[in-house]
Design a protein around this motif. Structure first.
Motif, PDB file in Angstrom:
ATOM      1  N   ALA A 135     -20.276  -7.780  -6.515  1.00  0.00           N
ATOM      2  CA  ALA A 135     -20.109  -6.552  -5.746  1.00  0.00           C
ATOM      3  C   ALA A 135     -18.676  -6.064  -5.891  1.00  0.00           C
ATOM      4  O   ALA A 135     -17.762  -6.858  -6.094  1.00  0.00           O
ATOM      5  CB  ALA A 135     -20.434  -6.811  -4.282  1.00  0.00           C
ATOM      6  N   HIS A 136     -18.502  -4.769  -5.789  1.00  0.00           N
ATOM      7  CA  HIS A 136     -17.175  -4.175  -5.929  1.00  0.00           C
ATOM      8  C   HIS A 136     -16.882  -3.320  -4.704  1.00  0.00           C
ATOM      9  O   HIS A 136     -17.768  -2.665  -4.169  1.00  0.00           O
ATOM     10  CB  HIS A 136     -17.101  -3.269  -7.159  1.00  0.00           C
ATOM     11  N   VAL A 137     -15.644  -3.340  -4.274  1.00  0.00           N
ATOM     12  CA  VAL A 137     -15.168  -2.465  -3.202  1.00  0.00           C
ATOM     13  C   VAL A 137     -13.896  -1.805  -3.711  1.00  0.00           C
ATOM     14  O   VAL A 137     -13.017  -2.479  -4.241  1.00  0.00           O
ATOM     15  CB  VAL A 137     -14.869  -3.247  -1.896  1.00  0.00           C
ATOM     16  N   VAL A 138     -13.801  -0.490  -3.550  1.00  0.00           N
ATOM     17  CA  VAL A 138     -12.605   0.240  -3.979  1.00  0.00           C
ATOM     18  C   VAL A 138     -11.896   0.759  -2.735  1.00  0.00           C
ATOM     19  O   VAL A 138     -12.515   1.389  -1.881  1.00  0.00           O
ATOM     20  CB  VAL A 138     -12.974   1.425  -4.901  1.00  0.00           C
ATOM     21  N   ILE A 139     -10.614   0.469  -2.631  1.00  0.00           N
ATOM     22  CA  ILE A 139      -9.797   0.974  -1.526  1.00  0.00           C
ATOM     23  C   ILE A 139      -8.885   2.055  -2.100  1.00  0.00           C
ATOM     24  O   ILE A 139      -8.077   1.784  -2.976  1.00  0.00           O
ATOM     25  CB  ILE A 139      -8.945  -0.153  -0.898  1.00  0.00           C
ATOM     26  N   LYS A 140      -9.060   3.280  -1.617  1.00  0.00           N
ATOM     27  CA  LYS A 140      -8.222   4.392  -2.076  1.00  0.00           C
ATOM     28  C   LYS A 140      -6.874   4.321  -1.369  1.00  0.00           C
ATOM     29  O   LYS A 140      -6.807   4.239  -0.147  1.00  0.00           O
ATOM     30  CB  LYS A 140      -8.878   5.731  -1.740  1.00  0.00           C
ATOM     31  N   LEU A 141      -5.809   4.376  -2.140  1.00  0.00           N
ATOM     32  CA  LEU A 141      -4.461   4.355  -1.583  1.00  0.00           C
ATOM     33  C   LEU A 141      -3.887   5.769  -1.601  1.00  0.00           C
ATOM     34  O   LEU A 141      -4.154   6.544  -2.521  1.00  0.00           O
ATOM     35  CB  LEU A 141      -3.571   3.422  -2.398  1.00  0.00           C
ATOM     36  N   PRO A 142      -3.079   6.138  -0.601  1.00  0.00           N
ATOM     37  CA  PRO A 142      -2.527   7.484  -0.549  1.00  0.00           C
ATOM     38  C   PRO A 142      -1.567   7.800  -1.694  1.00  0.00           C
ATOM     39  O   PRO A 142      -1.449   8.940  -2.109  1.00  0.00           O
ATOM     40  CB  PRO A 142      -1.815   7.555   0.794  1.00  0.00           C
ATOM     41  N   HIS A 143      -0.878   6.797  -2.209  1.00  0.00           N
ATOM     42  CA  HIS A 143       0.030   6.980  -3.345  1.00  0.00           C
ATOM     43  C   HIS A 143       0.271   5.627  -4.004  1.00  0.00           C
ATOM     44  O   HIS A 143      -0.016   4.577  -3.423  1.00  0.00           O
ATOM     45  CB  HIS A 143       1.357   7.635  -2.917  1.00  0.00           C
ATOM     46  N   ALA A 144       0.785   5.635  -5.213  1.00  0.00           N
ATOM     47  CA  ALA A 144       0.932   4.421  -6.018  1.00  0.00           C
ATOM     48  C   ALA A 144       1.856   3.376  -5.389  1.00  0.00           C
ATOM     49  O   ALA A 144       1.669   2.179  -5.584  1.00  0.00           O
ATOM     50  CB  ALA A 144       1.430   4.776  -7.413  1.00  0.00           C
ATOM     51  N   ALA A 145       2.843   3.809  -4.620  1.00  0.00           N
ATOM     52  CA  ALA A 145       3.803   2.873  -4.026  1.00  0.00           C
ATOM     53  C   ALA A 145       3.310   2.284  -2.701  1.00  0.00           C
ATOM     54  O   ALA A 145       3.982   1.445  -2.112  1.00  0.00           O
ATOM     55  CB  ALA A 145       5.145   3.571  -3.821  1.00  0.00           C
ATOM     56  N   TYR A 146       2.143   2.729  -2.239  1.00  0.00           N
ATOM     57  CA  TYR A 146       1.609   2.259  -0.958  1.00  0.00           C
ATOM     58  C   TYR A 146       1.286   0.771  -1.030  1.00  0.00           C
ATOM     59  O   TYR A 146       0.691   0.304  -1.992  1.00  0.00           O
ATOM     60  CB  TYR A 146       0.351   3.049  -0.605  1.00  0.00           C
ATOM     61  N   ILE A 147       1.675   0.036  -0.011  1.00  0.00           N
ATOM     62  CA  ILE A 147       1.380  -1.394   0.065  1.00  0.00           C
ATOM     63  C   ILE A 147       0.238  -1.576   1.050  1.00  0.00           C
ATOM     64  O   ILE A 147       0.352  -1.221   2.225  1.00  0.00           O
ATOM     65  CB  ILE A 147       2.618  -2.205   0.507  1.00  0.00           C
ATOM     66  N   ILE A 148      -0.862  -2.124   0.564  1.00  0.00           N
ATOM     67  CA  ILE A 148      -2.058  -2.287   1.396  1.00  0.00           C
ATOM     68  C   ILE A 148      -1.827  -3.371   2.445  1.00  0.00           C
ATOM     69  O   ILE A 148      -1.182  -4.390   2.169  1.00  0.00           O
ATOM     70  CB  ILE A 148      -3.291  -2.594   0.530  1.00  0.00           C
ATOM     71  N   GLN A 149      -2.339  -3.136   3.641  1.00  0.00           N
ATOM     72  CA  GLN A 149      -2.209  -4.099   4.732  1.00  0.00           C
ATOM     73  C   GLN A 149      -3.120  -5.299   4.470  1.00  0.00           C
ATOM     74  O   GLN A 149      -4.226  -5.162   3.952  1.00  0.00           O
ATOM     75  CB  GLN A 149      -2.583  -3.445   6.064  1.00  0.00           C
ATOM     76  N   GLU A 150      -2.671  -6.474   4.845  1.00  0.00           N
ATOM     77  CA  GLU A 150      -3.423  -7.711   4.622  1.00  0.00           C
ATOM     78  C   GLU A 150      -4.801  -7.668   5.277  1.00  0.00           C
ATOM     79  O   GLU A 150      -5.795  -8.076   4.666  1.00  0.00           O
ATOM     80  CB  GLU A 150      -2.614  -8.902   5.153  1.00  0.00           C
ATOM     81  N   ASN A 151      -4.892  -7.158   6.504  1.00  0.00           N
ATOM     82  CA  ASN A 151      -6.189  -7.125   7.191  1.00  0.00           C
ATOM     83  C   ASN A 151      -7.166  -6.170   6.496  1.00  0.00           C
ATOM     84  O   ASN A 151      -8.374  -6.420   6.479  1.00  0.00           O
ATOM     85  CB  ASN A 151      -6.045  -6.787   8.677  1.00  0.00           C
ATOM     86  N   ASP A 152      -6.681  -5.070   5.902  1.00  0.00           N
ATOM     87  CA  ASP A 152      -7.548  -4.162   5.147  1.00  0.00           C
ATOM     88  C   ASP A 152      -8.085  -4.842   3.898  1.00  0.00           C
ATOM     89  O   ASP A 152      -9.256  -4.688   3.539  1.00  0.00           O
ATOM     90  CB  ASP A 152      -6.801  -2.890   4.760  1.00  0.00           C
ATOM     91  N   LEU A 153      -7.235  -5.603   3.224  1.00  0.00           N
ATOM     92  CA  LEU A 153      -7.641  -6.328   2.030  1.00  0.00           C
ATOM     93  C   LEU A 153      -8.687  -7.391   2.374  1.00  0.00           C
ATOM     94  O   LEU A 153      -9.696  -7.532   1.676  1.00  0.00           O
ATOM     95  CB  LEU A 153      -6.414  -6.966   1.383  1.00  0.00           C
ATOM     96  N   GLU A 154      -8.488  -8.104   3.470  1.00  0.00           N
ATOM     97  CA  GLU A 154      -9.443  -9.129   3.887  1.00  0.00           C
ATOM     98  C   GLU A 154     -10.774  -8.509   4.306  1.00  0.00           C
ATOM     99  O   GLU A 154     -11.840  -9.060   4.016  1.00  0.00           O
ATOM    100  CB  GLU A 154      -8.859  -9.971   5.016  1.00  0.00           C
TER     101      GLU A 154
END
Length: 75
Positions: free
Chosen positions: A1-20
């Motif tokens: 399965a695949h999940v794609v998280i759209k980031l607002p810009h390339a330098a954005y650092i995704i939050q750990e809880n969002d990744l989990e």
């Protein structure tokens, strides 16, 4: 399965809880959903490519970001 998280810009650092949360969702929709723990790989979308001639949904990952071990949501 695949999940794609759209980031607002390339330098954005995704939050750990969002990744989990995304990893748990991917685990729930994968063949690992009945396991007590699932290993989910994380990669940038630019590093994930479909494989010609392979079954639908099969991809090649050129560069791995990290691997997360999660408990699928249904357990």
């Amino acid at each position: 399965a695949h999940v794609v998280i759209k980031l607002p810009h390339a330098a954005y650092i995704i939050q750990e809880n969002d990744l989990e949360m995304a990893a748990r969702l991917a685990a729930e929709k994968s063949w690992q959903r009945h396991n007590s723990s699932a290993k989910v790989i994380c990669a940038l979308a630019k590093d994930v490519h479909p494989i010609k001639g392979a079954p639908h949904g099969t991809v090649r990952v050129d560069k791995l970001f990290r691997t997360i071990s999660v408990k699928p949501q249904s357990n």
